[in-house]
Motif scaffolding. Structure first.
Motif, mmCIF file in Angstrom:
data_model
loop_
_atom_site.group_PDB
_atom_site.id
_atom_site.type_symbol
_atom_site.label_atom_id
_atom_site.label_comp_id
_atom_site.label_asym_id
_atom_site.label_seq_id
_atom_site.Cartn_x
_atom_site.Cartn_y
_atom_site.Cartn_z
ATOM 1 N N GLN A 273 0.877 -1.169 0.000
ATOM 2 C CA GLN A 273 0.000 0.000 0.000
ATOM 3 C C GLN A 273 0.918 1.223 0.000
ATOM 4 O OE1 GLN A 273 -2.393 0.737 3.587
ATOM 5 N NE2 GLN A 273 -4.175 0.902 2.262
ATOM 6 N N VAL A 274 1.101 1.833 -1.162
ATOM 7 C CA VAL A 274 2.216 2.750 -1.372
ATOM 8 C C VAL A 274 1.924 4.155 -0.837
ATOM 9 C CG1 VAL A 274 3.009 1.434 -3.362
ATOM 10 C CG2 VAL A 274 1.471 3.394 -3.708
ATOM 11 N N SER A 275 2.943 4.996 -0.941
ATOM 12 C CA SER A 275 2.909 6.333 -0.344
ATOM 13 C C SER A 275 1.757 7.183 -0.858
ATOM 14 C CB SER A 275 4.235 7.043 -0.613
ATOM 15 O OG SER A 275 4.471 7.158 -2.014
ATOM 16 N N GLY A 276 1.446 7.067 -2.152
ATOM 17 C CA GLY A 276 0.344 7.858 -2.692
ATOM 18 C C GLY A 276 -0.998 7.437 -2.140
ATOM 19 N N GLU A 277 -1.173 6.149 -1.897
ATOM 20 C CA GLU A 277 -2.395 5.663 -1.275
ATOM 21 C C GLU A 277 -2.523 6.220 0.142
ATOM 22 O OE1 GLU A 277 -3.150 1.318 -2.061
ATOM 23 O OE2 GLU A 277 -1.166 1.473 -3.001
ATOM 24 N N TYR A 278 -1.415 6.208 0.862
ATOM 25 C CA TYR A 278 -1.372 6.755 2.221
ATOM 26 C C TYR A 278 -1.705 8.249 2.196
ATOM 27 C CZ TYR A 278 0.728 8.199 6.707
ATOM 28 O OH TYR A 278 0.953 8.734 7.946
ATOM 29 N N ALA A 279 -1.051 8.987 1.305
ATOM 30 C CA ALA A 279 -1.213 10.441 1.285
ATOM 31 C C ALA A 279 -2.635 10.853 0.930
ATOM 32 C CB ALA A 279 -0.224 11.055 0.293
ATOM 33 N N MET A 280 -3.286 10.125 0.034
ATOM 34 C CA MET A 280 -4.657 10.479 -0.349
ATOM 35 C C MET A 280 -5.609 10.383 0.834
ATOM 36 S SD MET A 280 -5.330 8.974 -4.181
ATOM 37 C CE MET A 280 -5.128 7.274 -3.678
ATOM 38 N N VAL A 281 -5.517 9.287 1.575
ATOM 39 C CA VAL A 281 -6.398 9.120 2.729
ATOM 40 C C VAL A 281 -6.102 10.171 3.790
ATOM 41 C CG1 VAL A 281 -7.004 7.579 4.634
ATOM 42 C CG2 VAL A 281 -6.776 6.665 2.315
ATOM 43 N N GLU A 282 -4.816 10.401 4.067
ATOM 44 C CA GLU A 282 -4.457 11.388 5.083
ATOM 45 C C GLU A 282 -4.940 12.788 4.697
ATOM 46 O OE1 GLU A 282 -3.328 10.989 8.018
ATOM 47 O OE2 GLU A 282 -2.676 8.891 7.992
ATOM 48 N N ALA A 283 -4.809 13.144 3.429
ATOM 49 C CA ALA A 283 -5.237 14.474 2.989
ATOM 50 C C ALA A 283 -6.749 14.621 3.085
ATOM 51 C CB ALA A 283 -4.769 14.720 1.555
ATOM 52 N N ALA A 284 -7.483 13.605 2.632
ATOM 53 C CA ALA A 284 -8.943 13.671 2.701
ATOM 54 C C ALA A 284 -9.422 13.715 4.145
ATOM 55 C CB ALA A 284 -9.552 12.481 1.970
ATOM 56 N N ALA A 285 -8.781 12.930 4.995
ATOM 57 C CA ALA A 285 -9.176 12.912 6.409
ATOM 58 C C ALA A 285 -8.870 14.249 7.077
ATOM 59 C CB ALA A 285 -8.465 11.780 7.134
ATOM 60 N N ALA A 286 -7.753 14.866 6.709
ATOM 61 C CA ALA A 286 -7.388 16.156 7.301
ATOM 62 C C ALA A 286 -8.419 17.235 6.973
ATOM 63 C CB ALA A 286 -6.006 16.580 6.816
ATOM 64 N N HIS A 287 -9.098 17.098 5.831
ATOM 65 C CA HIS A 287 -10.146 18.043 5.444
ATOM 66 C C HIS A 287 -11.514 17.660 6.008
ATOM 67 C CE1 HIS A 287 -7.161 19.433 2.482
ATOM 68 N NE2 HIS A 287 -7.905 20.519 2.385
ATOM 69 N N GLY A 288 -11.578 16.540 6.698
ATOM 70 C CA GLY A 288 -12.852 16.101 7.244
ATOM 71 C C GLY A 288 -13.771 15.459 6.222
ATOM 72 N N TRP A 289 -13.212 15.054 5.089
ATOM 73 C CA TRP A 289 -14.041 14.513 4.017
ATOM 74 C C TRP A 289 -14.352 13.028 4.191
ATOM 75 C CZ3 TRP A 289 -10.460 17.049 -0.161
ATOM 76 C CH2 TRP A 289 -10.703 18.424 -0.185
ATOM 77 N N ILE A 290 -13.513 12.299 4.914
ATOM 78 C CA ILE A 290 -13.748 10.878 5.139
ATOM 79 C C ILE A 290 -13.414 10.542 6.586
ATOM 80 C CG2 ILE A 290 -13.309 10.141 2.750
ATOM 81 C CD1 ILE A 290 -10.533 9.269 3.618
#
Length: 327
Positions: A273-290
């Motif tokens: 589960q590569v860095s881009g997969e990690y970064a997408m979830v972290e970014a969306a979560a930081a915005h409160g989207w997921i």
């Protein structure tokens, strides 16, 4: 008024029933934590595109692997970030190079409590950022690279690595490294083949993590994202050459390949589960989207459901803690 003949909802009625009926399970021992250790730093250095992930100093690396052992995850995969690079990645097989020194330190810290694994690729160590030795025309020289891989593999085995993660996607790399290991008496050292490693858009944060010097791309040796059967072929070839485990990378965009590889080989199949997969979830979560925890655990379960026997994930420690809380 007619009523349903079948009532599958009965298996979803309560949390206890759902737990009992669950088809796919995830446990900490199925998780492997990728870790970066950087030469020349005394404190961990945050990676901007991967919130919560750092480049470790030697001291912080020791503390982090001790925590990994406490959480009983399956293993750690070490990546080295050297101060000096050159055209052939000399630091990769230098016994005093950062990755080999870090391997010795980690083995001394945790022993066999976790499986200590090392990335076997030249990209972190070359001044051009490619995974191999370059010819005069700038193309990667496959066979000259194999010579460097065998030297690197022997250095990692001598440093105590239990498993070598061959991630360079050179033809014949598994056979070359396996032969060299056996000739030197390292018959127990495991070979993890990154068999179906795709040239895609999900590696950007990783390149920050290893301070990659890459110019251009790796499409001449990593797989084309449109090719599924080719990933299975690569896995079969690696098994034939002696791979103990094969890998699909990235994970979520290639779940179909993962399932096909799982159905085609008789060795364990892992996914990264590569860095881009990690970064997408972290970014969306930081915005409160997921929902962050929900998205992390759902993604890991999805990778397991597709056939992965183990998963390399930057959430390994956090997910292990959550899993142990649920027991």
């Amino acid at each position: 008024m007619s009523f349903p003949e079948h009532r599958p909802r009965r298996l979803r009625r309560t949390p206890a029933v759902r737990r009992l009926a669950r088809e796919t399970h995830l446990v900490p021992s199925q998780l492997v934590l990728p870790m970066f250790v950087r030469e020349g730093i005394t404190e961990p250095s945050p990676i901007g595109s991967m919130p919560g992930i750092v480049q470790h100093s030697m001291d912080s690396l020791r503390r982090a692997v001790a925590e990994a052992a406490e959480q009983r995850i399956g293993g750690v995969m070490l990546f080295g970030v050297p101060e000096v690079r050159d055209a052939v990645g000399s630091g990769a097989d230098d016994p005093n190079g950062i990755l080999n020194r870090a391997t010795e330190a980690v083995v001394a810290e945790v022993g066999d409590a976790v499986v200590v694994q090392t990335d076997l690729c030249l990209d972190e160590f070359t001044d051009h950022g490619h995974c191999g030795v370059l010819r005069a025309d700038g193309a990667v020289d496959n066979d000259a690279t194999l010579e460097r891989y065998t030297a690197m593999g022997l250095a990692q085995a001598r440093a105590g690595s239990a498993m070598l993660g061959l991630s360079g996607m050179m033809d014949g790399q598994v056979g070359a490294v396996r032969e060299a290991l056996d000739a030197e008496g390292f018959t127990d050292t495991l070979v993890l083949a990154y068999s179906a490693k795709y040239a895609g858009a999900f590696y950007g944060p990783f390149r920050e993590a290893v301070d990659s010097q890459l110019k251009g791309d790796r499409r001449s040796y990593q797989l084309d994202p449109g090719n599924g059967r080719e990933g299975v072929r690569e896995a079969l070839l690696d098994v034939e050459e002696g791979a103990d485990i094969v890998m699909v990378k990235p994970a979520l965009p290639y779940l179909d390949v993962l399932a096909d590889v799982k159905a085609s080989v008789d060795v364990p199949v892992w996914a990264y589960q590569v860095s881009g997969e990690y970064a997408m979830v972290e970014a969306a979560a930081a915005h409160g989207w997921i929902d962050r925890r929900g998205a992390i655990m759902e993604s890991l379960l999805g990778i397991r459901r597709a056939g992965a026997d183990a998963i390399l994930t930057y959430w390994a420690l956090e997910a292990a803690r959550w899993l142990r809380e649920e027991l």
